[in-house]
Scaffold this active site. Sequence first.
Site, PDB file in Angstrom:
ATOM      1  N   ASP A   1     -26.223 -12.144  -4.579  1.00 54.48           N
ATOM      2  CA  ASP A   1     -25.489 -11.892  -5.819  1.00 54.48           C
ATOM      3  C   ASP A   1     -25.763 -10.483  -6.328  1.00 54.48           C
ATOM      4  O   ASP A   1     -26.913 -10.037  -6.378  1.00 54.48           O
ATOM      5  CB  ASP A   1     -25.906 -12.906  -6.888  1.00 54.48           C
ATOM      6  CG  ASP A   1     -25.170 -12.673  -8.193  1.00 54.48           C
ATOM      7  OD1 ASP A   1     -24.008 -13.101  -8.297  1.00 54.48           O
ATOM      8  OD2 ASP A   1     -25.759 -12.061  -9.110  1.00 54.48           O
TER       9      ASP A   1
ATOM     10  N   TYR B   1     -24.711  -3.045 -11.900  1.00 54.24           N
ATOM     11  CA  TYR B   1     -26.124  -2.890 -11.568  1.00 54.24           C
ATOM     12  C   TYR B   1     -26.373  -1.495 -10.997  1.00 54.24           C
ATOM     13  O   TYR B   1     -25.803  -1.108  -9.983  1.00 54.24           O
ATOM     14  CB  TYR B   1     -26.576  -3.942 -10.559  1.00 54.24           C
ATOM     15  CG  TYR B   1     -26.488  -5.376 -11.047  1.00 54.24           C
ATOM     16  CD1 TYR B   1     -26.331  -5.685 -12.399  1.00 54.24           C
ATOM     17  CD2 TYR B   1     -26.562  -6.437 -10.154  1.00 54.24           C
ATOM     18  CE1 TYR B   1     -26.250  -6.998 -12.841  1.00 54.24           C
ATOM     19  CE2 TYR B   1     -26.488  -7.752 -10.582  1.00 54.24           C
ATOM     20  CZ  TYR B   1     -26.326  -8.033 -11.926  1.00 54.24           C
ATOM     21  OH  TYR B   1     -26.239  -9.337 -12.357  1.00 54.24           O
TER      22      TYR B   1
ATOM     23  N   SER C   1     -19.617 -15.739 -15.937  1.00 47.60           N
ATOM     24  CA  SER C   1     -21.031 -15.621 -16.292  1.00 47.60           C
ATOM     25  C   SER C   1     -21.176 -15.603 -17.806  1.00 47.60           C
ATOM     26  O   SER C   1     -20.513 -14.807 -18.485  1.00 47.60           O
ATOM     27  CB  SER C   1     -21.632 -14.342 -15.695  1.00 47.60           C
ATOM     28  OG  SER C   1     -22.986 -14.186 -16.078  1.00 47.60           O
TER      29      SER C   1
ATOM     30  N   PRO D   1     -34.662 -17.547 -13.479  1.00 45.99           N
ATOM     31  CA  PRO D   1     -35.364 -18.836 -13.456  1.00 45.99           C
ATOM     32  C   PRO D   1     -36.845 -18.722 -13.800  1.00 45.99           C
ATOM     33  O   PRO D   1     -37.448 -19.707 -14.229  1.00 45.99           O
ATOM     34  CB  PRO D   1     -35.157 -19.325 -12.015  1.00 45.99           C
ATOM     35  CG  PRO D   1     -34.916 -18.087 -11.216  1.00 45.99           C
ATOM     36  CD  PRO D   1     -34.152 -17.178 -12.148  1.00 45.99           C
TER      37      PRO D   1
ATOM     38  N   LYS E   1     -48.407 -14.169 -15.367  1.00 44.08           N
ATOM     39  CA  LYS E   1     -49.140 -12.893 -15.275  1.00 44.08           C
ATOM     40  C   LYS E   1     -49.318 -12.212 -16.627  1.00 44.08           C
ATOM     41  O   LYS E   1     -50.154 -11.308 -16.757  1.00 44.08           O
ATOM     42  CB  LYS E   1     -48.447 -11.950 -14.304  1.00 44.08           C
ATOM     43  CG  LYS E   1     -47.063 -11.478 -14.720  1.00 44.08           C
ATOM     44  CD  LYS E   1     -46.451 -10.606 -13.633  1.00 44.08           C
ATOM     45  CE  LYS E   1     -45.023 -10.196 -13.947  1.00 44.08           C
ATOM     46  NZ  LYS E   1     -44.431  -9.405 -12.835  1.00 44.08           N
TER      47      LYS E   1
ATOM     48  N   SER F   1     -39.232  -7.104  -5.895  1.00 45.19           N
ATOM     49  CA  SER F   1     -39.518  -5.703  -5.589  1.00 45.19           C
ATOM     50  C   SER F   1     -40.403  -5.587  -4.355  1.00 45.19           C
ATOM     51  O   SER F   1     -40.598  -4.508  -3.830  1.00 45.19           O
ATOM     52  CB  SER F   1     -40.196  -5.017  -6.782  1.00 45.19           C
ATOM     53  OG  SER F   1     -41.377  -5.706  -7.154  1.00 45.19           O
TER      54      SER F   1
ATOM     55  N   GLN G   1     -42.824 -11.524  -2.606  1.00 51.84           N
ATOM     56  CA  GLN G   1     -42.297 -12.277  -3.739  1.00 51.84           C
ATOM     57  C   GLN G   1     -41.165 -13.194  -3.295  1.00 51.84           C
ATOM     58  O   GLN G   1     -41.026 -14.318  -3.790  1.00 51.84           O
ATOM     59  CB  GLN G   1     -41.798 -11.309  -4.817  1.00 51.84           C
ATOM     60  CG  GLN G   1     -42.901 -10.502  -5.486  1.00 51.84           C
ATOM     61  CD  GLN G   1     -42.343  -9.448  -6.429  1.00 51.84           C
ATOM     62  OE1 GLN G   1     -41.309  -8.842  -6.168  1.00 51.84           O
ATOM     63  NE2 GLN G   1     -43.041  -9.220  -7.530  1.00 51.84           N
TER      64      GLN G   1
END
Length: 335
Positions: free
Chosen positions: A49, A54, A152, A207, A216, A288, A292
């Site tokens: 997506d 962006y 959206s 999410p 964190k 990033s 992850q």
Amino acid sequence: MEIRNLGKSGLKVSAISYGNWLTHGSQVEEDAALACVRQALEEGVTTFDTADVYANTKAETVLGKALATERREGLEIFTKVYWPTGPGKHNDHGLSRKHIMESINGSLQRLGTDYVDLYQAHRYDHETPLEETMEAFADVVRSGKALYIGVSEWTADQIREGHALARELRIPFVSNQPQYNMLWRVIEAEVVPASEELGIGQIVWSPIAQGVLTGKYQPGLPPPAGSRATDQAGGAGFINRLVSDDDLLTRVQNLKPLAEQAGLSLAQLAVAWVLQNPNVSSAIIGASRPEQVTENVKAAGVRLEDDLMAQIDDILGDAVERDPGKTVSPAKRDF
């Protein structure tokens, strides 16, 4: 990787989607972005997506490069239109016929593909007649440039109106992309019931609440160096309220024993939580770093027991936002 239908359509998507908002073309270097996409593919993610806005179109270019050698038929590529692109002049945003037609052509060129699987209205445009928008989307579909249409952050009423026009125009309106997580549940009261009735599936973003649900961010302590909360150009504004709320951060820390009980990290618990909603077709993760991606995809296919879900609700309590009125689009495009 768990595979689900997008709403009641025949389009199948990976339960975990990879999204490149705030990362590709801006927050991370291109080599790191490409590595994250490669890792997503390795983990079985097939759904990607993005949006023209962006990094002001750069994210689409990076994603197109990352997927260039992949079998197109094995991917589901989504993009969106509405927010300003280019110099942001008066016709460089919104859902007018002019902007939609110009934007789909630009997106396809940057993505290096003849079509997108899903083309989404990134917000509702109060300055353009809905009929004009849906007729333009219909022409995009009939020209073969998009296979399905979605939206959206539309309200339940807006979704109903758009879906009715789509039915008249005989085009497949199949999805909504809202923010949804343990802390932000504004779609549950109205948007989800309307979507279930119409056969529309949710492709949810944030999410893990922009990282807040990873645990964190510690109450009473400054944000970790290099985290999103410290990056004023990379999304800090979206989570400043959350990371400055010590009560909320304490509640998140109290979720750790539940995650351990389920054999999950806090981030995995958060992603698994949204996937428990039967109206959620896919949860969008960003990254990033490749590791992850590896961590978050482990949430696919996890079933959380009802008592665990109830304990999550008890711990978070009134820190959860449920007001359906929080689903809004700009009343006027003052960009």
